[in-house]
Structure formats: C-alpha cells, structure tokens
Design a protein around this motif. Structure first.
Motif, PDB file in Angstrom:
ATOM      1  N   GLY A  99      -0.131  -1.184 -11.663  1.00 48.09           N
ATOM      2  CA  GLY A  99       0.539  -1.060 -12.944  1.00 48.09           C
ATOM      3  C   GLY A  99       1.878  -0.360 -12.832  1.00 48.09           C
ATOM      4  N   GLY A 100       2.474  -0.004 -13.964  1.00 47.47           N
ATOM      5  CA  GLY A 100       3.732   0.735 -13.992  1.00 47.47           C
ATOM      6  C   GLY A 100       4.858   0.034 -13.267  1.00 47.47           C
ATOM      7  N   ASP A 101       5.665   0.813 -12.543  1.00 53.61           N
ATOM      8  CA  ASP A 101       6.829   0.277 -11.836  1.00 53.61           C
ATOM      9  C   ASP A 101       6.431  -0.700 -10.730  1.00 53.61           C
ATOM     10  N   VAL A 102       5.272  -0.477 -10.107  1.00 54.43           N
ATOM     11  CA  VAL A 102       4.824  -1.392  -9.056  1.00 54.43           C
ATOM     12  C   VAL A 102       4.566  -2.776  -9.642  1.00 54.43           C
ATOM     13  N   PHE A 103       3.948  -2.821 -10.823  1.00 57.00           N
ATOM     14  CA  PHE A 103       3.740  -4.104 -11.497  1.00 57.00           C
ATOM     15  C   PHE A 103       5.068  -4.791 -11.781  1.00 57.00           C
ATOM     16  N   LEU A 104       6.040  -4.047 -12.294  1.00 57.40           N
ATOM     17  CA  LEU A 104       7.331  -4.646 -12.653  1.00 57.40           C
ATOM     18  C   LEU A 104       8.050  -5.194 -11.422  1.00 57.40           C
ATOM     19  N   ALA A 108       0.845  -1.195   0.000  1.00 57.01           N
ATOM     20  CA  ALA A 108       0.000   0.000   0.000  1.00 57.01           C
ATOM     21  C   ALA A 108       0.880   1.244   0.000  1.00 57.01           C
ATOM     22  N   GLY A 109       0.227   2.419  -0.146  1.00 54.33           N
ATOM     23  CA  GLY A 109       0.974   3.649  -0.333  1.00 54.33           C
ATOM     24  C   GLY A 109       1.110   4.521   0.897  1.00 54.33           C
ATOM     25  N   SER A 110       0.666   4.049   2.057  1.00 54.24           N
ATOM     26  CA  SER A 110       0.824   4.833   3.287  1.00 54.24           C
ATOM     27  C   SER A 110       0.810   3.905   4.484  1.00 54.24           C
ATOM     28  N   ASP A 111       1.321   4.406   5.597  1.00 52.70           N
ATOM     29  CA  ASP A 111       1.321   3.604   6.822  1.00 52.70           C
ATOM     30  C   ASP A 111      -0.098   3.350   7.308  1.00 52.70           C
ATOM     31  N   GLU A 112      -0.991   4.315   7.106  1.00 53.80           N
ATOM     32  CA  GLU A 112      -2.384   4.142   7.518  1.00 53.80           C
ATOM     33  C   GLU A 112      -3.037   3.005   6.745  1.00 53.80           C
ATOM     34  N   PHE A 139       1.999  -9.457   6.450  1.00 57.97           N
ATOM     35  CA  PHE A 139       2.994  -8.392   6.333  1.00 57.97           C
ATOM     36  C   PHE A 139       2.430  -7.296   5.442  1.00 57.97           C
ATOM     37  N   CYS A 140       2.981  -6.095   5.575  1.00 57.44           N
ATOM     38  CA  CYS A 140       2.589  -5.013   4.673  1.00 57.44           C
ATOM     39  C   CYS A 140       3.810  -4.170   4.333  1.00 57.44           C
ATOM     40  N   VAL A 141       3.898  -3.786   3.072  1.00 54.39           N
ATOM     41  CA  VAL A 141       5.010  -2.989   2.570  1.00 54.39           C
ATOM     42  C   VAL A 141       4.470  -1.667   2.050  1.00 54.39           C
ATOM     43  N   ASN A 142       5.034  -0.550   2.505  1.00 56.42           N
ATOM     44  CA  ASN A 142       4.714   0.767   1.972  1.00 56.42           C
ATOM     45  C   ASN A 142       5.652   1.023   0.797  1.00 56.42           C
ATOM     46  N   TYR A 143       5.108   0.982  -0.437  1.00 59.15           N
ATOM     47  CA  TYR A 143       5.979   1.086  -1.609  1.00 59.15           C
ATOM     48  C   TYR A 143       6.545   2.489  -1.804  1.00 59.15           C
ATOM     49  N   ASN A 144       6.096   3.451  -0.992  1.00 57.82           N
ATOM     50  CA  ASN A 144       6.675   4.793  -1.059  1.00 57.82           C
ATOM     51  C   ASN A 144       7.914   4.937  -0.177  1.00 57.82           C
ATOM     52  N   GLN A 145       8.307   3.847   0.456  1.00 61.93           N
ATOM     53  CA  GLN A 145       9.450   3.896   1.370  1.00 61.93           C
ATOM     54  C   GLN A 145      10.592   2.993   0.925  1.00 61.93           C
TER      55      GLN A 145
END
Length: 340
Positions: free
Chosen positions: A232-237, A186-190, A202-208
């Motif tokens: 999509g985009g870089d997250v997909f790759l 996900a894109g935030s800690d919340e 587990f959870c990964v913040n892809y902005n970090q």
C-alpha cells in the motif's frame, strides 16, 4: 454419499457426525480479551458441534497480518470479546485423516469446530507443513494472478512484500505454473536474496531508491504487465506507475499501514486496471471458486510444481512473539503457530 469437488474428497464419516459429538475435555486456546493488548493462553470448555460441523484437532495455524488487525479492532470483521483469532486456513487431523480447512476465527487453539464443507483432504505426497503453508497464501496468489489479473505466459509480474508468505507464493505460482517472469520487491537485501532463491528473475530493495526507476532499468519504459501489491501507500503508487499499457494491479493488503488513493487519470491515460482480492469473501460470495483454487494448490503441490516455504514456527504459548515477529516485518515465508 461422499462429496467430491475438483480433487476434494470428504470421507462419509465426516458428513454423519452428530451435533455435540466428540470433545468433552477442556483445551488450550489463545484469547483476545481486550483489543490492542497481548493475548492470553487459557483452558477453555469445548463448544457443542452444530449440524454439518465437525470438531478437529489443530496441528498448525497460520499467523497472518489480518490476525493482528482483528485483535486491534482494525479489521472489517469484529468478533465479540473474548475471541480466539486464527483467520487463516489451517491444518487439522480428523479421525486419523490429514485435512486442511478454512476457519476464519478460532484457529489458534488445540481444537476447532468447523463447517465440514470447508475441509479438503491432504494428498499423500504433501507434507503437513507444506499443506499448512498452502491455503491463505497460495489461494490468494492463484486468485490474484489467474482469476483477477488473468496473467498470461511470458508476461512480467511485479510483486511487493515478496519475501512474505503470499509474496513467495506469487513468485512460485507465477514462475512455475503460469510461466511468467517475476520482479520481486522487498525491504532488505536478505529478503531479496530469498525471493531470488525462490524463483524471481530480479529483485528490487525499495529502501534503496525509487521503485519506478529501478523497474524502468530492468524492463525499459514499457513497464510490467501485472503488479500484485500487499504494502500500500507509496509502494502501491510506484507499482501502479510501473505498469505497462493495459497492465493490471491487484491490491492484496496494506502491510505498510497506509492506504493510497488511486489516481484515476493514470487508469485512463495508460488503459490500466486496478482491482482487489479478498480471498476470504469467496467463502460466502463464490464458494466454488475458493474450493477450486485450494484444490488446485493441493494438486500443484502433490505434483511437485510448487514448493511452499515455511519460515518460522512458534508454539501456542508464543503467540504474542509470533505477532511481534510479523509486525516487525521479520517474517520470511509462512509463519506457523503449533498448538500441539
């Protein structure tokens, strides 16, 4: 004779309504009169009911990213202007019965005309909001995990956009139905906190930082067995590169706005598979699969095996606020529009 299909029951009266029956009064509907412009809410005249169609009251309609795309002219289906969006599956009442149905347009209104075969009766133990949150998100999750990726018990599933309606549905189905382990992205800690509360291990913040490296730290160099991607985009790759030997990635959407090209050499070297899921296409191409999937979702919910999460509820006149809420990635869980 009433129709019965995998727990689906259509009362006899639904199959006998005559064309043009019901309605007669104007009703409110959200209208897209110009692409890429705000919607308006107006009084519209009822349309006649055709053969094997019924007129239903809409209590809730899901708000999905696809609804926004169609109002921008960026979706594969482009209805003639003006039109009422509402690509999601919706919650209705019909002659006192609570039913959930599939209507790929016209849902953002006080009433809707729908093919009777696209209706499923809601079990008594399933609340109206739960039922409204089930169809698009949970049918997509079940189709992606079971029908396409063939997820097995004990496998590890990576899901992106994990705090959205479909992401949370993937977590719910993977964890509680398929007994798989889930890494949420996900894109935030919340949003990560919500994904963990809903069952992700587990959870990964892809902005970090690097998603691939974060996954490697969690599961080692072996990687994940299944990835369900909605960004999509870089997250997909990065999700693709996080797959284990003979892993499977399922493309659900492109909420990030970019469509990545699949590096075919990775498919070869790691023996991995890349596939897509467009749940709406099963309506015309393989309706029994769609029907079985939605029936299963309703059954799982009735049994208490899954728990749909409704995030935000908007009134019909707040439809543009609802769209903005989704576009700004503020949504967590299912976003619903209530015309009543």
């Amino acid at each position: 004779m009433a129709a019965v299909l995998r727990g689906r029951f259509l009362p006899r009266v639904w199959l006998c309504r005559k064309a043009g029956q019901g309605g007669g009064r104007d009703y409110r509907a959200a209208l897209c009169t110009e692409l890429k412009q705000p919607l308006t809410v107006e009084e519209v005249a009822p349309s006649p009911v055709g053969p094997r169609e019924v007129r239903v009251d809409v209590h809730f309609c899901g708000v999905n990213f696809a609804d926004i795309l169609v109002c921008r002219g960026q979706y594969q289906e482009r209805p003639h202007l003006p039109f009422t969006p509402g690509e999601s599956l919706m919650l209705f009442s019909l002659q006192g019965d609570q039913v959930v149905g599939v209507s790929f347009f016209n849902g953002m209104a006080e009433e809707c005309i729908i093919d009777q075969k696209m209706l499923w009766q809601i079990p008594e133990k399933v609340s109206l909001r739960e039922a409204a949150a089930l169809p698009i998100s949970y049918t997509t999750a079940i189709l992606a995990l079971e029908h396409r990726a063939r997820t097995q018990p004990g496998e590890t599933v990576l899901v992106t956009a994990a705090a959205g309606a479909t992401g949370l549905a993937v977590i719910d189905v993977a964890t509680n139905i398929l007994q798989a382990k889930v890494i949420a992205v996900a894109g935030s800690d919340e949003k990560c906190k919500l994904a963990m509360q809903r069952g992700a291990q587990f959870c990964v913040n892809y902005n970090q930082g690097s998603l691939k490296e974060a996954v490697r730290k969690l599961v080692g160099s072996g990687g994940v067995n299944v990835a369900i991607d909605m960004v999509g985009g870089d997250v997909f790759l990065e999700a693709l590169r996080s797959l284990a030997w003979e892993g499977r990635i399922v493309v659900v959407g492109f909420t990030g706005g970019n469509i990545a090209s699949v590096p075919a050499n990775l498919l070869l070297l790691k023996n991995i598979s890349a596939m897509g899921i467009a749940s709406g296409q099963y309506r015309d191409k393989n309706f029994p699969v769609l029907s079985k999937t939605l029936s299963s979702a309703l059954q799982y919910c009735q049994q208490g095996c899954i728990q749909p999460h409704v995030g935000t509820l908007f009134k019909l006149e707040e439809v543009n606020d609802a769209f903005l809420h989704v576009m700004q990635r503020k949504s967590m869980g299912k976003v619903l529009l209530s015309p009543k």
